[in-house]
Design an enzyme around this catalytic site. Structure first.
Site, PDB file in Angstrom:
ATOM      1  N   GLN A   1      -4.886  -1.634   9.705  1.00 33.18           N
ATOM      2  CA  GLN A   1      -4.746  -2.951   9.075  1.00 33.18           C
ATOM      3  C   GLN A   1      -5.232  -4.057  10.014  1.00 33.18           C
ATOM      4  O   GLN A   1      -4.863  -4.088  11.189  1.00 33.18           O
ATOM      5  CB  GLN A   1      -3.271  -3.173   8.674  1.00 33.18           C
ATOM      6  CG  GLN A   1      -3.024  -4.418   7.845  1.00 33.18           C
ATOM      7  CD  GLN A   1      -3.566  -4.336   6.418  1.00 33.18           C
ATOM      8  OE1 GLN A   1      -3.827  -3.255   5.890  1.00 33.18           O
ATOM      9  NE2 GLN A   1      -3.745  -5.469   5.782  1.00 33.18           N
TER      10      GLN A   1
ATOM     11  N   LYS B   1       0.837  -1.209   0.000  1.00 31.89           N
ATOM     12  CA  LYS B   1       0.000   0.000   0.000  1.00 31.89           C
ATOM     13  C   LYS B   1       0.873   1.260   0.000  1.00 31.89           C
ATOM     14  O   LYS B   1       0.630   2.201  -0.756  1.00 31.89           O
ATOM     15  CB  LYS B   1      -0.945  -0.011   1.203  1.00 31.89           C
ATOM     16  CG  LYS B   1      -2.007  -1.096   1.090  1.00 31.89           C
ATOM     17  CD  LYS B   1      -2.869  -1.257   2.340  1.00 31.89           C
ATOM     18  CE  LYS B   1      -3.826  -2.451   2.149  1.00 31.89           C
ATOM     19  NZ  LYS B   1      -4.785  -2.621   3.258  1.00 31.89           N
TER      20      LYS B   1
ATOM     21  N   ASP C   1     -11.188   2.526   4.022  1.00 35.88           N
ATOM     22  CA  ASP C   1     -11.446   1.090   3.932  1.00 35.88           C
ATOM     23  C   ASP C   1     -12.936   0.821   3.728  1.00 35.88           C
ATOM     24  O   ASP C   1     -13.318  -0.282   3.333  1.00 35.88           O
ATOM     25  CB  ASP C   1     -11.023   0.391   5.237  1.00 35.88           C
ATOM     26  CG  ASP C   1      -9.702  -0.343   5.113  1.00 35.88           C
ATOM     27  OD1 ASP C   1      -9.334  -0.715   3.992  1.00 35.88           O
ATOM     28  OD2 ASP C   1      -9.057  -0.554   6.168  1.00 35.88           O
TER      29      ASP C   1
HETATM   30  N1  L34 Z   1      -8.022  -2.732   7.372  1.00 36.91           N
HETATM   31  N2  L34 Z   1      -7.265  -4.829   6.774  1.00 36.91           N
HETATM   32  C1  L34 Z   1      -7.774  -3.637   6.412  1.00 36.91           C
HETATM   33  N3  L34 Z   1      -8.040  -3.317   5.123  1.00 36.91           N
HETATM   34  C2  L34 Z   1      -7.794  -4.214   4.133  1.00 36.91           C
HETATM   35  O1  L34 Z   1      -8.114  -3.933   2.871  1.00 36.91           O
HETATM   36  C3  L34 Z   1      -7.239  -5.451   4.468  1.00 36.91           C
HETATM   37  N4  L34 Z   1      -6.875  -6.389   3.508  1.00 36.91           N
HETATM   38  C4  L34 Z   1      -7.048  -7.814   3.811  1.00 36.91           C
HETATM   39  C5  L34 Z   1      -6.382  -8.062   5.168  1.00 36.91           C
HETATM   40  N5  L34 Z   1      -6.570  -7.001   6.139  1.00 36.91           N
HETATM   41  C6  L34 Z   1      -7.012  -5.760   5.813  1.00 36.91           C
HETATM   42  C7  L34 Z   1      -5.833  -6.228   2.656  1.00 36.91           C
HETATM   43  O2  L34 Z   1      -5.266  -5.159   2.491  1.00 36.91           O
HETATM   44  C8  L34 Z   1      -6.324  -8.453   2.644  1.00 36.91           C
HETATM   45  N6  L34 Z   1      -5.532  -7.397   2.045  1.00 36.91           N
HETATM   46  C9  L34 Z   1      -4.562  -7.571   1.020  1.00 36.91           C
HETATM   47  C10 L34 Z   1      -3.846  -6.513   0.459  1.00 36.91           C
HETATM   48  C11 L34 Z   1      -2.892  -6.715  -0.523  1.00 36.91           C
HETATM   49  C12 L34 Z   1      -2.639  -7.974  -0.969  1.00 36.91           C
HETATM   50  C13 L34 Z   1      -3.339  -9.030  -0.444  1.00 36.91           C
HETATM   51  C14 L34 Z   1      -4.297  -8.827   0.544  1.00 36.91           C
HETATM   52  C15 L34 Z   1      -1.574  -8.177  -2.000  1.00 36.91           C
HETATM   53  O3  L34 Z   1      -0.892  -7.253  -2.348  1.00 36.91           O
HETATM   54  N7  L34 Z   1      -1.389  -9.422  -2.508  1.00 36.91           N
HETATM   55  C16 L34 Z   1      -0.406  -9.746  -3.514  1.00 36.91           C
HETATM   56  C17 L34 Z   1       0.823 -10.476  -2.978  1.00 36.91           C
HETATM   57  C18 L34 Z   1       0.909 -10.695  -1.524  1.00 36.91           C
HETATM   58  C19 L34 Z   1       2.130 -11.464  -1.049  1.00 36.91           C
HETATM   59  O4  L34 Z   1       3.158 -11.498  -1.744  1.00 36.91           O
HETATM   60  O5  L34 Z   1       2.038 -12.030   0.064  1.00 36.91           O
HETATM   61  C20 L34 Z   1      -1.081 -10.650  -4.540  1.00 36.91           C
HETATM   62  O6  L34 Z   1      -0.561 -10.716  -5.657  1.00 36.91           O
HETATM   63  O7  L34 Z   1      -2.097 -11.259  -4.226  1.00 36.91           O
END
Ligand code: L34
Length: 293
Positions: free
Chosen positions: A96, A52, A119
């Site tokens: 988060q 982020k 969010d």
């Molecule tokens: N307050 N908490 C709050 N807001 C959110 O919107 C979230 N979420 C979920 C968990 N907790 C939260 C996220 O940000 C899930 N989540 C989230 C954000 C980004 C990614 C996955 C979940 C992400 O960037 N995923 C990448 C790779 C991740 C890695 O390498 O581990 C992907 O390609 O899926």
């Protein structure tokens, strides 16, 4: 079968946001500023928050990361929330999740000023979403709606089956897919742990949203030929052949389900990156005061 490439779509959307930010600043506006509170040292949360913050840099936003020890008290965390509520330079912020067990997530969520709740988790914003009013849509469902929209996937009159009823994904996604909107107008079934014959429900779906957090939960026998699959799961499974010691898998048995699908999101590189761009879009909205004047 066509892959819905979240990584590449996120890149495109970030380039669009970057242009809007330039225009905003050129016309005398302030630089959008997102803050994130990260409590404790959950490694997955650290990765997501890092993505982020990095994305803010890419589009020309300011960002502030507030890191706190897992031992922080509820009162201390509420104090941090209050400071961000009152800081006029911060347009929006997130706390988060998950938070340590001794912290009451609901109390923290209620303390976030709705106009800074990018969010979209505050009851005010969820209520606005349910009524179809202008709001900050929760990032993960918003990201999936964007994917359907940008890939021109017809949703009107389709049967969408959502698996999982969490506050941040399943429940809001079921509402969004049933709305009278270009991407919407679905007949929606929201399934969960008490659903009787879950496989039979999922087999009827034209669009499947898998958000249960269990690796390979959706198997090929549960999927109708030609279905659209949105996989929200990001599960870490042990893999000693990788340097990190694990690999990421979704809630869908990708290898066997993909050949039956018309469109499918991969993990990683699917819904995750779109969650991040949706947060940026909400922050831009907050900066322009498009939801709360
Ligand atoms: N307050 N908490 C709050 N807001 C959110 O919107 C979230 N979420 C979920 C968990 N907790 C939260 C996220 O940000 C899930 N989540 C989230 C954000 C980004 C990614 C996955 C979940 C992400 O960037 N995923 C990448 C790779 C991740 C890695 O390498 O581990 C992907 O390609 O899926």
């Amino acid at each position: 079968m066509q892959l819905i490439d979240g990584k590449s779509l996120a890149k495109t959307i970030k380039a669009e946001i970057a242009i809007e930010v330039k225009q905003l600043i050129a016309s005398g506006g302030k630089t959008p500023h997102l803050a994130a509170i990260l409590v404790g040292d959950n490694p997955a949360s650290a990765v997501y928050v890092r993505n982020k913050v990095r994305s803010c840099d890419q589009v020309g936003f300011h960002s502030t990361l507030v890191r706190k020890e897992a031992s922080i008290t509820q009162e201390e965390l509420l104090e941090v929330v209050k400071e961000l509520n009152e800081n006029p330079d911060i347009d929006g912020y997130i706390v988060q999740l998950p938070l340590p067990k001794h912290i009451d997530e609901e109390a923290i969520n209620l303390a976030i000023a709705p106009e800074k709740d990018v969010d979209g988790f505050h009851p005010m914003n969820i209520g606005r979403m349910a009524l179809g009013l202008e709001t900050y849509l929760p990032a993960t469902p918003f990201g999936m709606v964007q994917m359907l929209d940008r890939y021109n996937i017809e949703t009107s009159g389709k049967h969408c089956v959502v698996i999982g009823r969490s506050n941040i994904v399943g429940t809001p996604m079921s509402l969004l897919m049933s709305r009278k909107m270009k991407t919407g107008n679905c007949t929606v079934t929201l399934t969960h742990s008490r659903t009787k014959d879950l496989a039979a429900e999922v087999r009827r779906a034209d669009i499947i949203v898998a958000a249960i957090g269990m690796p390979n939960f959706v198997t090929a026998d549960m999927v109708k030929e030609g279905a659209v699959i949105l996989d929200v799961g990001i599960n870490r499974v042990e893999d000693t052949s990788r340097k990190r010691g694990y690999r990421l898998v979704g809630d869908v048995d990708f290898e066997n389900v993909a050949p039956k699908s018309s469109f499918i999101t991969p993990v990683p590189g699917g819904v995750g990156p779109m969650t991040v761009t949706s947060l940026l879009m909400n922050t831009l909205k907050a900066c322009r005061k498009e939801v709360y004047k």
